[in-house]
Design a protein around this motif. Sequence first.
Motif, PDB file in Angstrom:
ATOM      1  N   ILE A   1       0.674  -1.096  -0.091  1.00  0.00           N
ATOM      2  CA  ILE A   1       0.071   0.234  -0.076  1.00  0.00           C
ATOM      3  C   ILE A   1       0.769   1.186  -0.204  1.00  0.00           C
ATOM      4  CG2 ILE A   1      -1.934   1.147   1.232  1.00  0.00           C
ATOM      5  CD1 ILE A   1      -2.439  -1.157   2.728  1.00  0.00           C
ATOM      6  N   PRO A   2       0.997   1.879  -1.106  1.00  0.00           N
ATOM      7  CA  PRO A   2       1.588   3.217  -1.196  1.00  0.00           C
ATOM      8  C   PRO A   2       0.586   4.357  -0.601  1.00  0.00           C
ATOM      9  CG  PRO A   2       0.896   2.695  -3.256  1.00  0.00           C
ATOM     10  CD  PRO A   2       0.917   1.481  -2.442  1.00  0.00           C
ATOM     11  N   SER A   3       0.856   5.077   0.335  1.00  0.00           N
ATOM     12  CA  SER A   3       0.033   5.952   0.998  1.00  0.00           C
ATOM     13  C   SER A   3       0.473   7.472   1.143  1.00  0.00           C
ATOM     14  CB  SER A   3      -0.147   5.267   2.424  1.00  0.00           C
ATOM     15  OG  SER A   3      -1.238   6.059   3.008  1.00  0.00           O
ATOM     16  N   ASN A   4      -0.445   8.220   0.541  1.00  0.00           N
ATOM     17  CA  ASN A   4      -0.085   9.562   0.782  1.00  0.00           C
ATOM     18  C   ASN A   4      -1.346  10.354   1.126  1.00  0.00           C
ATOM     19  OD1 ASN A   4      -0.345  12.557  -1.197  1.00  0.00           O
ATOM     20  ND2 ASN A   4       1.696  12.003  -0.749  1.00  0.00           N
ATOM     21  N   ARG A   5      -2.334   9.622   1.329  1.00  0.00           N
ATOM     22  CA  ARG A   5      -3.407  10.628   1.955  1.00  0.00           C
ATOM     23  C   ARG A   5      -3.306  10.699   3.732  1.00  0.00           C
ATOM     24  NH1 ARG A   5      -8.414  10.047  -0.784  1.00  0.00           N
ATOM     25  NH2 ARG A   5      -8.162   9.093  -2.932  1.00  0.00           N
ATOM     26  N   PRO A   6      -4.081  11.950   4.080  1.00  0.00           N
ATOM     27  CA  PRO A   6      -3.762  12.276   5.552  1.00  0.00           C
ATOM     28  C   PRO A   6      -4.436  11.084   6.235  1.00  0.00           C
ATOM     29  CG  PRO A   6      -5.304  13.570   4.421  1.00  0.00           C
ATOM     30  CD  PRO A   6      -4.883  12.979   3.436  1.00  0.00           C
ATOM     31  N   LEU A   7      -4.125  11.045   7.597  1.00  0.00           N
ATOM     32  CA  LEU A   7      -4.554   9.912   8.582  1.00  0.00           C
ATOM     33  C   LEU A   7      -6.046   9.812   8.633  1.00  0.00           C
ATOM     34  CD1 LEU A   7      -4.133   8.011  10.794  1.00  0.00           C
ATOM     35  CD2 LEU A   7      -3.983   9.919  12.543  1.00  0.00           C
ATOM     36  N   ALA A   8      -6.894  10.873   8.751  1.00  0.00           N
ATOM     37  CA  ALA A   8      -8.087  10.881   8.604  1.00  0.00           C
ATOM     38  C   ALA A   8      -8.936  10.233   7.505  1.00  0.00           C
ATOM     39  CB  ALA A   8      -8.590  12.342   8.631  1.00  0.00           C
TER      40      ALA A   8
ATOM     41  N   LYS B   1       0.076  10.897  11.507  1.00  0.00           N
ATOM     42  CA  LYS B   1      -0.225   9.504  10.984  1.00  0.00           C
ATOM     43  C   LYS B   1       1.167   8.573  11.170  1.00  0.00           C
ATOM     44  CE  LYS B   1      -0.854   7.620   6.152  1.00  0.00           C
ATOM     45  NZ  LYS B   1      -0.701   8.045   4.728  1.00  0.00           N
ATOM     46  N   LEU B   2       2.183   9.139  11.118  1.00  0.00           N
ATOM     47  CA  LEU B   2       3.382   8.416  11.565  1.00  0.00           C
ATOM     48  C   LEU B   2       3.210   7.704  12.955  1.00  0.00           C
ATOM     49  CD1 LEU B   2       6.304   7.203  11.112  1.00  0.00           C
ATOM     50  CD2 LEU B   2       7.164   9.462  11.599  1.00  0.00           C
ATOM     51  N   ALA B   3       2.774   8.943  13.807  1.00  0.00           N
ATOM     52  CA  ALA B   3       2.643   8.587  15.238  1.00  0.00           C
ATOM     53  C   ALA B   3       1.642   7.347  15.629  1.00  0.00           C
ATOM     54  CB  ALA B   3       2.331   9.758  16.063  1.00  0.00           C
ATOM     55  N   TYR B   4       0.323   7.595  14.705  1.00  0.00           N
ATOM     56  CA  TYR B   4      -0.573   6.692  14.910  1.00  0.00           C
ATOM     57  C   TYR B   4      -0.151   5.233  14.564  1.00  0.00           C
ATOM     58  CZ  TYR B   4      -5.178   4.593  14.593  1.00  0.00           C
ATOM     59  OH  TYR B   4      -6.517   3.699  15.066  1.00  0.00           O
ATOM     60  N   PHE B   5       0.598   5.164  13.500  1.00  0.00           N
ATOM     61  CA  PHE B   5       1.089   3.703  12.991  1.00  0.00           C
ATOM     62  C   PHE B   5       2.302   3.321  13.598  1.00  0.00           C
ATOM     63  CE2 PHE B   5      -2.005   4.880   9.629  1.00  0.00           C
ATOM     64  CZ  PHE B   5      -3.059   3.790   9.840  1.00  0.00           C
ATOM     65  N   SER B   6       2.802   3.977  14.831  1.00  0.00           N
ATOM     66  CA  SER B   6       4.050   3.542  15.272  1.00  0.00           C
ATOM     67  C   SER B   6       4.218   2.212  15.892  1.00  0.00           C
ATOM     68  CB  SER B   6       4.504   4.768  16.178  1.00  0.00           C
ATOM     69  OG  SER B   6       3.764   5.051  17.339  1.00  0.00           O
ATOM     70  N   ASN B   7       3.214   1.932  16.488  1.00  0.00           N
ATOM     71  CA  ASN B   7       3.024   0.395  17.122  1.00  0.00           C
ATOM     72  C   ASN B   7       2.318  -0.496  16.423  1.00  0.00           C
ATOM     73  OD1 ASN B   7       3.609  -1.486  19.121  1.00  0.00           O
ATOM     74  ND2 ASN B   7       2.022  -0.568  20.638  1.00  0.00           N
ATOM     75  N   LEU B   8       2.908  -1.299  15.448  1.00  0.00           N
ATOM     76  CA  LEU B   8       2.152  -2.118  14.590  1.00  0.00           C
ATOM     77  C   LEU B   8       2.437  -3.544  14.918  1.00  0.00           C
ATOM     78  CD1 LEU B   8       2.320  -0.173  11.323  1.00  0.00           C
ATOM     79  CD2 LEU B   8       0.128  -0.661  12.773  1.00  0.00           C
ATOM     80  N   PRO B   9       1.613  -4.383  14.531  1.00  0.00           N
ATOM     81  CA  PRO B   9       1.801  -5.936  14.631  1.00  0.00           C
ATOM     82  C   PRO B   9       2.932  -6.310  13.958  1.00  0.00           C
ATOM     83  CG  PRO B   9      -0.389  -5.742  13.592  1.00  0.00           C
ATOM     84  CD  PRO B   9       0.278  -4.414  14.081  1.00  0.00           C
TER      85      PRO B   9
END
Length: 281
Positions: free
Chosen positions: A13-20, A51-59
């Motif tokens: 998944i290439p992702s450029n959209r904001p977290l929301a 967005k980086l902070a939200y996905f900082s702790n991933l499985p």
Amino acid sequence: MTSSQASPVTICIPSNRPLALAKAPLESAIRFAADRNYRVVIADNSGEGAKLAYFSNLPAHVVYLFDERRKPVANLLACLEAAETEFVLPMGDDDFIEAIEGEIAFDFSAIGSDVAGVRPMLEVFAVGEGVLRQHSFAIEAESAADRTYEYRQKLAGDNTLYYSYFRRDDFREILTLLEGHPIATGDMDWALVYALIANGKVLADPSTRFRYDIGKWRWTEGIEASIEAIYQTAGLPREAIAFEHLFRFLDSYVFAFRRTLRLSEIDRIKSLYAVAVIFLG
């Protein structure tokens, strides 16, 4: 499939959209992959710290790559480089994926060498309108040329076969050839898909639902504006749009001589002729 078994698939998944906007689609892929023992690679070039902070702790089955300097094709290529599985599934950060209840997960270990990919059951949807149409057909012709004609007959205007599980090495080599391409950002998918199916059949996976957000490609006005923007960004005059199909054929010509294409010389030529018929008429 148990967690001790090697994963057959990585969702890229290439992702450029904001977290929301990207949160729900990305989380759908993470949940789906966890249930199937698949992996996920997210290449984020949004530059958004939240967005980086939200996905900082991933499985453990998820890899998150953050670099705002990466251009779109390089961002997808970063996903493919980080994937270590035989098959990859490209996904947009506005799309959704889920298992279909009651269906047994597709067995990738049983795929023969004459198969290039596997397509999920795909739903084309538009925000505020719901599902517009569904695609679940396979591509079953024996020769590369006949698969080209078969897809042209079945596609019904949507190049959604792009959102299928394809062999990672072949996909990666094609995308490497597109890095630096002036209009690849918005117009790479047609030639790329025809190149991928030249390598083999595409089977159907009835156990997976992929929901594709058609977005700006829903209406003629949006399509025309998007294409103009692609050419403008590339520094090409608006008049160059008249050569759009020629450009796609030239891309296909280059792809026909890639190392990972498993065709004899005569089948390669027949495949190119079929693509010429499709793009040049």
